[in-house]
Design an enzyme around this catalytic site. Structure first.
Site, PDB file in Angstrom:
ATOM      1  N   ASP A  40      38.141 -19.627 -10.428  1.00 52.47           N
ATOM      2  CA  ASP A  40      37.624 -20.943 -10.039  1.00 52.47           C
ATOM      3  C   ASP A  40      37.111 -21.778 -11.213  1.00 52.47           C
ATOM      4  O   ASP A  40      37.393 -22.982 -11.294  1.00 52.47           O
ATOM      5  CB  ASP A  40      36.560 -20.816  -8.952  1.00 52.47           C
ATOM      6  N   GLN A  86      36.131 -15.768  -8.397  1.00 54.50           N
ATOM      7  CA  GLN A  86      36.397 -14.668  -9.313  1.00 54.50           C
ATOM      8  C   GLN A  86      35.798 -13.349  -8.827  1.00 54.50           C
ATOM      9  O   GLN A  86      34.904 -13.326  -7.976  1.00 54.50           O
ATOM     10  CB  GLN A  86      35.830 -14.996 -10.696  1.00 54.50           C
ATOM     11  N   HIS A  87      36.310 -12.261  -9.404  1.00 51.36           N
ATOM     12  CA  HIS A  87      35.729 -10.921  -9.358  1.00 51.36           C
ATOM     13  C   HIS A  87      35.929 -10.149  -8.063  1.00 51.36           C
ATOM     14  O   HIS A  87      35.801  -8.924  -8.052  1.00 51.36           O
ATOM     15  CB  HIS A  87      34.221 -10.955  -9.645  1.00 51.36           C
TER      16      HIS A  87
END
Length: 472
Positions: free
Chosen positions: A238, A71-72
């Site tokens: 994830d 992520q991110h």
């Protein structure tokens, strides 16, 4: 037999699993490593994906594919679809100051008011991992690069886009083909988890303009097709993919014991925690995924085993040989500070030592109980956000310890399910790929061990919280 492929593009590596769409049976798999670092050019992910696909026997016979990804991570593209600079990953902390600025500015200098604003607007109080904070850093530190940004996407979005045949110079509609899902969008900092919409004003105030953003797809929507004709599912972040991989539903809490710990739940309602402890993410099935991180999990077991001069197997045996409660020993496992509660400068501590209880078996069990109690604090933070916990699904390397399983069932007072070790993120992506084929998620059988709920007769959790409070 229809086959589906699930991809896990994590920080460390890319894993591909090929499964039977009906039964979930594993047919073949592959893996390739990613380079180290907190910023990585996305081309490395693409190269690793090709290697992992080749190891897995290719995708020519696969009917649908889905990508689960870290992520991110900030992937910035110019108007021709070229990557402008290496992606800043979730673990790149150079944007910590930007996160603090976002909170202060939202509250006109009042950080508490700013935290309330962000919790209400997005479900998550900004931290360095979020994409928004990285874009704010980019605008302040690399303004020439910031001005070139025509589109922003996340690691799983970019890989899905590439799998559809798009990429630098692929022609008209190139950037418009970008797609994401609710789970990954909810970790950007410029998406409202509760409303299900982007927040363009938030993005403009940080980057200076509003670039094209990926279309947010529903759980069983299709993002496109590969050049070979396989459907591409929406994909997921994830943790959301892992929840699919272990079959988590509403009322389930997933506790992951890796180097650090993660506690997240599938919930009917979005979270908005102004303390910042709970991140109010969405999941990949149409629900929500409030999430808590702790810093200290299996690294505490590693350190204690090394101190005692035993292997991890020997550590587990020692812990199992001690009586519940470790004879009154209590270990507060803040070895590297702590995230939940937010005590970055805290240290670990051992309490209740007597000549009678100061022995290796009790120290081993105290380490296990301390880590489980720390995760219990994460669970309590979720419950304060309205999460209902009917079952705990225990995953990660530490979950395979019978001492951990026993302590978790006893101290949490909730039944424990321990899935067989596997590639949960890739498995969840494969399950989503199967759903893209049929319009509904398949009910694949989960190979797991169930541990019935126990009881904390010795008041271990209360004792732990008393001593942990001294670290505040």
């Amino acid at each position: 037999m229809a086959l589906v492929a699930g991809i896990d593009s994590s920080t460390q590596s890319c894993k591909v699993v090929i499964r039977d769409a009906d039964t979930g049976a594993l047919v073949r798999q592959g893996r390739a490593s990613h380079p180290d670092g907190t910023e990585v050019h996305p081309d490395h992910w693409w190269t690793a994906l090709q290697e992992a696909i080749e190891q897995a026997g290719g995708l020519s016979d696969v009917a649908a594919v889905s990508v689960g990804g870290q992520q991110h991570g900030m992937v910035c593209l110019d108007r021709d679809g070229r990557v402008i600079r290496p992606a800043l990953l979730w673990n790149d902390t150079r944007s910590a100051g930007a996160a603090e600025d976002l909170i202060r500015s939202a509250g006109d200098g009042d950080t508490a008011a700013g935290a309330r604003y962000w919790a209400g607007a997005t479900g998550t109080v900004p931290v360095a991992s979020l994409t928004l904070t990285k874009l704010r850093w980019l605008a302040a530190n690399e303004p020439e690069n910031a001005a070139k940004v025509a589109a922003v996407c996340l690691p799983h979005d970019w890989l899905t886009w590439r799998l559809t045949g798009h990429g630098p110079g692929s022609g008209p509609g190139n950037l418009e083909a970008l797609a994401t899902d609710r789970s990954d969008a909810s970790g950007t900092g410029y998406y409202s988890t509760a409303a299900g919409t982007y927040l363009p004003d938030v993005l403009e105030s940080s980057l200076g303009h509003v670039p094209l953003l990926p279309e947010v797809l529903g759980p069983v929507d299709v993002a496109g097709k590969t050049p070979d004709g396989a459907l591409l599912a929406a994909g997921a972040g994830d943790n959301a993919a892992a929840a699919l991989g272990v079959g988590a539903g509403v009322g389930d809490v997933v506790m992951s014991l890796g180097t650090s710990g993660t506690v997240f739940a599938v919930s009917d309602t979005p979270a908005a925690d102004q303390s910042g402890l709970v991140a109010g993410f969405a999941d990949a099935s149409g629900h929500y995924l409030p999430l808590v991180c702790t810093l200290n999990a299996t690294r505490v077991f590693d350190a204690t085993a090394a101190l005692l001069g035993v292997s991890l197997a020997g550590f587990n045996e020692l812990a199992l040989s001690a009586e519940a409660g470790a004879g009154g020993l209590t270990l507060v496992p803040y070895f590297d500070g702590e995230r939940t509660p937010n005590l970055p400068d805290a240290t670990g501590s051992l309490h209740g030592i007597t000549r009678a209880n100061y022995m290796p078996a009790n120290l081993a069990l105290a380490a296990v109980e301390g880590v489980v109690c720390s995760l219990a604090d994460g669970l309590a933070a979720l419950q304060q956000q309205g999460v209902e916990a009917r079952r705990i699904i225990l995953v990660g390397g530490g979950a395979q310890s019978s001492a951990v399983q026993s302590a978790a069932a006893r101290l949490l007072g909730i039944s424990i399910t321990v899935p067989r070790p596997g590639e949960y993120v890739a498995d969840g992506a494969a399950r989503q790929a199967a759903a893209a084929l049929t319009g509904q998620f398949p009910q694949w059988e989960l190979d797991a061990v169930d541990v019935p709920a126990g009881k904390d007769d010795g008041g271990v959790l209360a004792r732990y919280r008393r001593y942990a409070g001294m670290s505040a």
